[in-house]
Design a protein around this motif. Structure first.
Motif, PDB file in Angstrom:
ATOM      1  N   SER A 112      -2.163  -1.211 -10.387  1.00 28.28           N
ATOM      2  CA  SER A 112      -2.615  -1.858  -9.164  1.00 28.28           C
ATOM      3  C   SER A 112      -2.256  -3.328  -9.146  1.00 28.28           C
ATOM      4  CB  SER A 112      -4.132  -1.677  -9.014  1.00 28.28           C
ATOM      5  OG  SER A 112      -4.600  -2.294  -7.848  1.00 28.28           O
ATOM      6  N   ALA A 113      -2.444  -3.997 -10.292  1.00 28.89           N
ATOM      7  CA  ALA A 113      -2.083  -5.418 -10.366  1.00 28.89           C
ATOM      8  C   ALA A 113      -0.584  -5.609 -10.227  1.00 28.89           C
ATOM      9  CB  ALA A 113      -2.580  -6.002 -11.688  1.00 28.89           C
ATOM     10  N   ALA A 114       0.203  -4.711 -10.846  1.00 28.20           N
ATOM     11  CA  ALA A 114       1.650  -4.832 -10.748  1.00 28.20           C
ATOM     12  C   ALA A 114       2.131  -4.555  -9.327  1.00 28.20           C
ATOM     13  CB  ALA A 114       2.318  -3.877 -11.731  1.00 28.20           C
ATOM     14  N   ALA A 115       1.475  -3.612  -8.633  1.00 30.67           N
ATOM     15  CA  ALA A 115       1.886  -3.295  -7.271  1.00 30.67           C
ATOM     16  C   ALA A 115       1.676  -4.468  -6.329  1.00 30.67           C
ATOM     17  CB  ALA A 115       1.112  -2.074  -6.767  1.00 30.67           C
ATOM     18  N   GLU A 116       0.640  -5.272  -6.602  1.00 28.41           N
ATOM     19  CA  GLU A 116       0.392  -6.437  -5.761  1.00 28.41           C
ATOM     20  C   GLU A 116       1.484  -7.486  -5.908  1.00 28.41           C
ATOM     21  OE1 GLU A 116      -1.873  -6.616  -3.486  1.00 28.41           O
ATOM     22  OE2 GLU A 116      -2.716  -4.650  -4.006  1.00 28.41           O
ATOM     23  N   LEU A 117       2.210  -7.444  -7.040  1.00 29.86           N
ATOM     24  CA  LEU A 117       3.263  -8.441  -7.278  1.00 29.86           C
ATOM     25  C   LEU A 117       4.592  -8.029  -6.675  1.00 29.86           C
ATOM     26  CD1 LEU A 117       2.475  -9.288 -11.013  1.00 29.86           C
ATOM     27  CD2 LEU A 117       1.749 -10.541  -8.961  1.00 29.86           C
ATOM     28  N   LEU A 118       4.691  -6.791  -6.188  1.00 31.36           N
ATOM     29  CA  LEU A 118       5.944  -6.334  -5.598  1.00 31.36           C
ATOM     30  C   LEU A 118       6.189  -7.035  -4.276  1.00 31.36           C
ATOM     31  CD1 LEU A 118       5.695  -2.490  -6.225  1.00 31.36           C
ATOM     32  CD2 LEU A 118       7.116  -4.121  -7.467  1.00 31.36           C
ATOM     33  N   PRO A 119       7.449  -7.290  -3.960  1.00 31.32           N
ATOM     34  CA  PRO A 119       7.759  -7.917  -2.663  1.00 31.32           C
ATOM     35  C   PRO A 119       7.394  -6.970  -1.525  1.00 31.32           C
ATOM     36  CG  PRO A 119       9.763  -7.200  -3.749  1.00 31.32           C
ATOM     37  CD  PRO A 119       8.664  -7.053  -4.754  1.00 31.32           C
ATOM     38  N   GLU A 120       6.985  -7.607  -0.422  1.00 32.75           N
ATOM     39  CA  GLU A 120       6.574  -6.805   0.720  1.00 32.75           C
ATOM     40  C   GLU A 120       7.722  -5.939   1.210  1.00 32.75           C
ATOM     41  OE1 GLU A 120       3.612  -6.453   1.850  1.00 32.75           O
ATOM     42  OE2 GLU A 120       2.756  -7.927   0.468  1.00 32.75           O
ATOM     43  N   GLY A 121       7.343  -4.723   1.617  1.00 31.90           N
ATOM     44  CA  GLY A 121       8.348  -3.781   2.114  1.00 31.90           C
ATOM     45  C   GLY A 121       7.825  -2.359   2.015  1.00 31.90           C
ATOM     46  N   ARG A 122       8.603  -1.440   2.517  1.00 32.11           N
ATOM     47  CA  ARG A 122       8.182  -0.045   2.515  1.00 32.11           C
ATOM     48  C   ARG A 122       7.971   0.503   1.108  1.00 32.11           C
ATOM     49  NH1 ARG A 122       5.163   3.488   4.999  1.00 32.11           N
ATOM     50  NH2 ARG A 122       5.923   5.637   4.819  1.00 32.11           N
ATOM     51  N   PRO A 123       8.852   0.232   0.135  1.00 38.28           N
ATOM     52  CA  PRO A 123       8.608   0.727  -1.223  1.00 38.28           C
ATOM     53  C   PRO A 123       7.284   0.227  -1.800  1.00 38.28           C
ATOM     54  CG  PRO A 123      10.878   0.041  -0.987  1.00 38.28           C
ATOM     55  CD  PRO A 123      10.176  -0.413   0.247  1.00 38.28           C
ATOM     56  N   ALA A 124       6.973  -1.054  -1.573  1.00 40.20           N
ATOM     57  CA  ALA A 124       5.720  -1.602  -2.100  1.00 40.20           C
ATOM     58  C   ALA A 124       4.519  -0.919  -1.462  1.00 40.20           C
ATOM     59  CB  ALA A 124       5.675  -3.109  -1.863  1.00 40.20           C
ATOM     60  N   GLU A 125       4.593  -0.648  -0.146  1.00 38.67           N
ATOM     61  CA  GLU A 125       3.480   0.039   0.515  1.00 38.67           C
ATOM     62  C   GLU A 125       3.282   1.446  -0.049  1.00 38.67           C
ATOM     63  OE1 GLU A 125       4.242   0.051   4.641  1.00 38.67           O
ATOM     64  OE2 GLU A 125       4.078  -2.132   4.894  1.00 38.67           O
ATOM     65  N   LEU A 126       4.364   2.149  -0.309  1.00 40.51           N
ATOM     66  CA  LEU A 126       4.250   3.495  -0.878  1.00 40.51           C
ATOM     67  C   LEU A 126       3.632   3.445  -2.269  1.00 40.51           C
ATOM     68  CD1 LEU A 126       7.693   5.055   0.201  1.00 40.51           C
ATOM     69  CD2 LEU A 126       5.421   5.533   1.145  1.00 40.51           C
TER      70      LEU A 126
END
Length: 434
Positions: free
Chosen positions: A242-256
């Motif tokens: 969950s913490a790593a997902a918050e660091l992903l750049p915004e976009g469709r892959p990050a939302e998934l």
């Protein structure tokens, strides 16, 4: 015109019990045995009494014949063609034969003996009242003793059968407790504790039930520990994900990724909650709440998809105060409403009628397996998303707070879940008291 069928009357329920059947069997067997023995004794004693009377009558007939042939007077008990001589004996002597017969003479049982004498019937009689009285007294004694024997046998048999049925009822009660979830319940039949004691069939069944319960308890506890351990072990990596997902750049892959991580976290929390419910060590925080406003708050926060929080209609027919655990009740209602939105069809209507809350949707309805045996984990048949844990948690939490949760079909189609809560009764002060 169709012929009307007549219902056969049903026997009372107590006639199906083992005690009743055993009592009937014992009574029938005792009556049959008493009748057989009584008949044998009656025939034997009656035959012996009649033989004794016949021998006595024939002996008197010999004496009377000797006196008649000698031309001497006959005794009072003998005579030629005496009055009262039975017709069968008259006809027998007319054919030149000798015979005996028991018949009434002046209201008393009499043994007659007759023989031909110069075209007449020479007959003697012997009073048979004593023998007949003996037979009557014997018959009364047989009937009385048979009744006493049957009563005593029934009492002893009922006592013995009751001891067995009491043990069977105890075994059945333990089986019902195990079915209700009390895996610590055991029969502990005294005959199964000491292997040196002979075991009857009831002890064998009790021992088998205790063994089955112990084995089932071990397996369920092992499964509960496994579920809890897996859920606990998943929490740490999911927190990191969950913490790593918050660091992903915004976009469709990050939302998934974030969506799947949220789904995994929700599943993990559900598994932990189910493991706690299975352990049956939950405590409740009881307080008095108004049911209508509580349901409205839950409805505003529940729902899935577009319009969540606004797609649930709440109808308060009659509000009531309930004494319950608010957090657990909100969990039950939230799961029911979310399930109605996810797997049912709009509109979703929540009705409060006193201490009863009904959640109804207008979808295809609950699957047949759920109506037959209740929710099952990791099983859904609606084609929607889910793991079948929401309703399982709702059932477990309802049981913890002492509520009744029922699933059924609604009139006009759709699914309907009804939860009944214990209503809180407030005792007002009596104004007449000082």
């Amino acid at each position: 015109m169709t012929p009307r069928r007549t219902r056969r009357p049903r026997a009372p329920a107590w006639t199906a019990t083992l005690t009743w059947k055993a009592a009937v069997f014992i009574a029938v067997m005792c009556c049959a045995l008493a009748a057989l023995l009584g008949t044998l004794v009656h025939v034997s004693v009656t035959g012996q009494t009649v033989r004794d009377a016949r021998e006595k009558a024939l002996a008197r007939l010999v004496d009377a014949t000797r006196l008649y042939e000698a031309g001497e007077p006959l005794p009072p008990f003998a005579g030629l063609d005496p009055a009262g001589l039975p017709d069968p004996l008259r006809r027998l002597t007319a054919r030149g034969e000798r015979g005996t017969m028991v018949a009434d003479h002046r209201g008393r049982p009499t043994m007659w003996a007759a023989a031909p004498a110069d075209g007449h019937a020479l007959a003697v009689r012997v009073d048979h009242s004593l023998g007949a009285g003996t037979i009557d007294a014997l018959d009364r004694s047989i009937v009385g003793s048979s009744i006493l024997a049957i009563g005593a046998t029934l009492a002893v048999g009922a006592f013995a059968v009751t001891r067995v049925t009491r043990r069977l009822h105890a075994t059945a009660q333990v089986a019902r407790r195990i079915t209700a979830g009390d895996l610590d319940a055991r029969v502990d039949d005294p005959r199964t504790r000491d292997p040196r004691r002979p075991q009857d069939e009831v002890a064998t069944v009790s021992g088998a039930l205790d063994t089955m319960a112990a084995s089932l308890q071990r397996k369920l506890q092992s499964e509960q520990r496994f579920t809890a351990d897996v859920a606990h072990e998943l929490r740490t990596p999911l927190t990191g994900l969950s913490a790593a997902a918050e660091l992903l750049p915004e976009g469709r892959p990050a939302e998934l990724v974030r969506d799947r991580v949220r789904a995994m976290r929700g599943l993990t929390e559900d598994l932990l909650e189910i493991s706690r419910l299975d352990a049956r060590n939950e405590t409740v925080d009881l307080a008095v709440h108004e049911l209508g406003p509580l349901v409205e708050r839950v409805a505003r926060a529940s729902g899935t998809g577009p319009g969540a929080g606004t797609g649930t209609e709440v109808r308060v027919v009659r509000d009531a105060e309930v004494e319950t655990d608010r957090r657990r009740l909100e969990r039950v209602l939230g799961n029911l409403i979310a399930n109605a939105h996810r797997h049912g069809g709009p509109p979703v209507v929540v009705t409060v009628d006193g201490a009863t809350v009904t959640v109804r949707d207008h979808g295809p309805g609950y699957p047949a397996y759920l109506l037959a045996s209740g929710p099952q984990r990791f099983r859904t048949e609606s084609g929607g998303k889910g793991h079948g844990l929401g309703l399982t948690i709702a059932v477990g939490q309802a049981e913890v707070i002492g509520a009744e949760l029922e699933f059924g079909g609604a009139e006009g189609g759709g699914a309907e879940a009804r939860i009944r809560l214990p209503e809180y009764v407030r005792f007002e002060d009596d104004p007449r008291e000082p």
